[in-house]
Design a protein around this motif. Structure first.
Motif, PDB file in Angstrom:
ATOM      1  N   ARG A 180     -16.094   8.730   4.424  1.00 36.13           N
ATOM      2  CA  ARG A 180     -14.665   8.826   4.718  1.00 36.13           C
ATOM      3  C   ARG A 180     -13.891   8.663   3.417  1.00 36.13           C
ATOM      4  O   ARG A 180     -14.394   8.083   2.441  1.00 36.13           O
ATOM      5  CB  ARG A 180     -14.234   7.763   5.731  1.00 36.13           C
ATOM      6  N   LEU A 181     -12.678   9.176   3.405  1.00 33.64           N
ATOM      7  CA  LEU A 181     -11.773   9.013   2.274  1.00 33.64           C
ATOM      8  C   LEU A 181     -10.691   8.016   2.659  1.00 33.64           C
ATOM      9  O   LEU A 181     -10.080   8.124   3.723  1.00 33.64           O
ATOM     10  CB  LEU A 181     -11.137  10.350   1.884  1.00 33.64           C
ATOM     11  N   VAL A 182     -10.458   7.038   1.783  1.00 33.55           N
ATOM     12  CA  VAL A 182      -9.471   5.993   2.064  1.00 33.55           C
ATOM     13  C   VAL A 182      -8.451   5.966   0.930  1.00 33.55           C
ATOM     14  O   VAL A 182      -8.829   5.882  -0.241  1.00 33.55           O
ATOM     15  CB  VAL A 182     -10.151   4.613   2.188  1.00 33.55           C
ATOM     16  N   PRO A 183      -7.150   6.048   1.252  1.00 32.59           N
ATOM     17  CA  PRO A 183      -6.132   5.967   0.204  1.00 32.59           C
ATOM     18  C   PRO A 183      -6.014   4.559  -0.357  1.00 32.59           C
ATOM     19  O   PRO A 183      -6.282   3.575   0.333  1.00 32.59           O
ATOM     20  CB  PRO A 183      -4.844   6.387   0.934  1.00 32.59           C
ATOM     21  N   VAL A 184      -5.602   4.469  -1.604  1.00 32.09           N
ATOM     22  CA  VAL A 184      -5.473   3.189  -2.301  1.00 32.09           C
ATOM     23  C   VAL A 184      -4.040   3.074  -2.820  1.00 32.09           C
ATOM     24  O   VAL A 184      -3.524   4.012  -3.425  1.00 32.09           O
ATOM     25  CB  VAL A 184      -6.472   3.092  -3.474  1.00 32.09           C
ATOM     26  N   GLY A 185      -3.405   1.932  -2.583  1.00 31.59           N
ATOM     27  CA  GLY A 185      -2.032   1.718  -3.026  1.00 31.59           C
ATOM     28  C   GLY A 185      -1.918   1.562  -4.535  1.00 31.59           C
ATOM     29  O   GLY A 185      -2.909   1.379  -5.245  1.00 31.59           O
ATOM     30  N   GLU A 186      -0.679   1.591  -5.021  1.00 35.80           N
ATOM     31  CA  GLU A 186      -0.425   1.543  -6.461  1.00 35.80           C
ATOM     32  C   GLU A 186      -0.946   0.275  -7.137  1.00 35.80           C
ATOM     33  O   GLU A 186      -1.520   0.357  -8.224  1.00 35.80           O
ATOM     34  CB  GLU A 186       1.071   1.720  -6.733  1.00 35.80           C
ATOM     35  N   PRO A 187      -0.752  -0.940  -6.545  1.00 39.28           N
ATOM     36  CA  PRO A 187      -1.277  -2.135  -7.235  1.00 39.28           C
ATOM     37  C   PRO A 187      -2.779  -2.051  -7.484  1.00 39.28           C
ATOM     38  O   PRO A 187      -3.251  -2.388  -8.576  1.00 39.28           O
ATOM     39  CB  PRO A 187      -0.919  -3.272  -6.274  1.00 39.28           C
ATOM     40  N   ALA A 188      -3.524  -1.592  -6.485  1.00 43.73           N
ATOM     41  CA  ALA A 188      -4.970  -1.464  -6.656  1.00 43.73           C
ATOM     42  C   ALA A 188      -5.309  -0.359  -7.646  1.00 43.73           C
ATOM     43  O   ALA A 188      -6.252  -0.491  -8.444  1.00 43.73           O
ATOM     44  CB  ALA A 188      -5.634  -1.186  -5.311  1.00 43.73           C
ATOM     45  N   GLN A 189      -4.553   0.737  -7.622  1.00 50.74           N
ATOM     46  CA  GLN A 189      -4.805   1.816  -8.579  1.00 50.74           C
ATOM     47  C   GLN A 189      -4.552   1.358 -10.012  1.00 50.74           C
ATOM     48  O   GLN A 189      -5.300   1.715 -10.932  1.00 50.74           O
ATOM     49  CB  GLN A 189      -3.926   3.024  -8.255  1.00 50.74           C
ATOM     50  N   ASP A 190      -3.497   0.566 -10.210  1.00 46.69           N
ATOM     51  CA  ASP A 190      -3.220   0.041 -11.554  1.00 46.69           C
ATOM     52  C   ASP A 190      -4.378  -0.811 -12.044  1.00 46.69           C
ATOM     53  O   ASP A 190      -4.803  -0.705 -13.208  1.00 46.69           O
ATOM     54  CB  ASP A 190      -1.930  -0.793 -11.536  1.00 46.69           C
ATOM     55  N   CYS A 191      -4.885  -1.668 -11.157  1.00 47.57           N
ATOM     56  CA  CYS A 191      -6.025  -2.510 -11.533  1.00 47.57           C
ATOM     57  C   CYS A 191      -7.255  -1.661 -11.840  1.00 47.57           C
ATOM     58  O   CYS A 191      -7.993  -1.932 -12.798  1.00 47.57           O
ATOM     59  CB  CYS A 191      -6.345  -3.486 -10.403  1.00 47.57           C
ATOM     60  N   LEU A 192      -7.489  -0.625 -11.032  1.00 49.67           N
ATOM     61  CA  LEU A 192      -8.650   0.231 -11.255  1.00 49.67           C
ATOM     62  C   LEU A 192      -8.553   0.976 -12.587  1.00 49.67           C
ATOM     63  O   LEU A 192      -9.554   1.096 -13.311  1.00 49.67           O
ATOM     64  CB  LEU A 192      -8.783   1.230 -10.099  1.00 49.67           C
ATOM     65  N   ARG A 193      -7.372   1.472 -12.897  1.00 46.35           N
ATOM     66  CA  ARG A 193      -7.217   2.186 -14.173  1.00 46.35           C
ATOM     67  C   ARG A 193      -7.519   1.267 -15.351  1.00 46.35           C
ATOM     68  O   ARG A 193      -8.222   1.660 -16.303  1.00 46.35           O
ATOM     69  CB  ARG A 193      -5.796   2.760 -14.273  1.00 46.35           C
ATOM     70  N   HIS A 194      -6.983   0.036 -15.291  1.00 55.16           N
ATOM     71  CA  HIS A 194      -7.238  -0.915 -16.377  1.00 55.16           C
ATOM     72  C   HIS A 194      -8.718  -1.297 -16.430  1.00 55.16           C
ATOM     73  O   HIS A 194      -9.309  -1.358 -17.515  1.00 55.16           O
ATOM     74  CB  HIS A 194      -6.375  -2.163 -16.176  1.00 55.16           C
ATOM     75  N   TYR A 195      -9.298  -1.523 -15.261  1.00 51.90           N
ATOM     76  CA  TYR A 195     -10.708  -1.919 -15.214  1.00 51.90           C
ATOM     77  C   TYR A 195     -11.605  -0.832 -15.795  1.00 51.90           C
ATOM     78  O   TYR A 195     -12.508  -1.113 -16.596  1.00 51.90           O
ATOM     79  CB  TYR A 195     -11.098  -2.227 -13.764  1.00 51.90           C
TER      80      TYR A 195
END
Length: 300
Positions: A180-195
């Motif tokens: 399945r595909l699950v959308p991710v909100g901006e706070p989590a996306q920001d953390c993922l980009r930095h990580y």
């Protein structure tokens, strides 16, 4: 008050138990209480018979019993009473099929994990360690878990290729090898980009792992390691209740429903194959609606 079809069927079943089965007065009294409790619930749903009773409604009933604090032993006895009652209803041709046959006992009797309030989730997510690589990784995982409602096995099983930065989605391999595909909100996306840009390359070291989240040795994480981490952070956040990874999954689903999300959408996001599994979350949403009604209606 005129007796309904449901009332008459309950009376007939109790008579059957007394005459045909020879149950003791004490057992009959307990069964009568249990069946009247179930009948009261059905009447609250606007039902006077059994034709509209389905597995989802029965899951909701047992979820409400858990929420009211009814103990496991009492729920086991009530389940036994309902099994006999619905078999009797089929024998009496009041039902064409027994809705309880489609449900297993553990699903009905399991205890739901606790649910955090949005403020408590914020406290958990705002815990900061020493700003080392592992703390930043842990922060990213917690943000993603609450943003997506993943199971812990799904979270630690993510590969780098599963995160689609352009669409803000994660591809998840769930139970039964269902994707399945699950959308991710901006706070989590920001953390993922930095990580991905700053943290994971340093954790990877000389290892070659496709896993998204890595240990200090550059290998994929285990579920046990993540459980220990979330408990430690819960203590640091001053949360006294027992917190598990599933607590955030449950909070994710509950908060979506309380804010008006459609049950079918929540089912898809959680990766439930059966809507009756998602149905157990709705009792919390109904509580929220009742509180809103009592607070704002001029004649609550």
């Amino acid at each position: 008050m005129t007796a309904t079809v449901l009332d008459r069927l309950i009376d007939d079943f109790l008579y059957f138990l007394r005459v045909e089965k020879g149950l003791s007065p004490a057992t009959l009294e307990a069964y009568s209480r249990d069946l009247q409790r179930h009948g009261a619930f059905l009447r609250q749903q606007g039902l006077t018979g059994l034709q509209s009773v389905d597995p989802a409604l029965l899951v909701t009933f047992f979820a409400a019993l858990r929420h009211e604090g009814l103990g496991v032993r009492s729920r086991v006895r009530l389940l036994a009473a309902l099994r006999g009652f619905y078999r009797f209803a089929v024998d009496q041709r009041q039902l064409t099929e027994n809705p309880l046959l489609l449900l297993d006992s553990p699903r009905l009797l399991q205890t739901l994990p606790g649910c955090l309030s949005p403020a408590e989730v914020d406290r958990l997510l705002q815990v900061r360690g020493q700003d080392c690589l592992l703390d930043q990784r842990d922060q990213t995982m917690l943000e993603l878990l609450y943003a997506s409602g993943l199971r812990v096995s799904e979270l630690v099983g993510l590969r780098c290729s599963d995160y689609q930065a352009t669409t803000g989605m994660v591809r998840v391999m769930g139970k039964g090898s269902r994707q399945r595909l699950v959308p991710v909100g901006e706070p989590a996306q920001d953390c993922l980009r930095h990580y991905l840009a700053q943290v994971r390359p340093q954790l990877l070291s000389d290892a070659d792992s496709p896993a998204l989240f890595l240990s200090r040795r550059g290998r994929g994480l285990t579920r046990q390691g993540f459980w220990l981490m979330i408990k430690r952070r819960a203590r640091q956040a001053g949360l006294t209740q027992t917190i598990t990874p599933h607590t955030l999954r449950h909070s994710f689903a509950t908060h979506l429903l309380e804010n008006g999300a459609d049950l079918r959408v929540v089912q898809m996001l959680l990766g439930h194959a059966d809507i009756t599994t998602t149905q157990i979350y709705t009792h919390v949403s109904r509580e929220h609606l009742q509180r809103v009604h009592e607070r704002f209606h001029p004649r609550p």
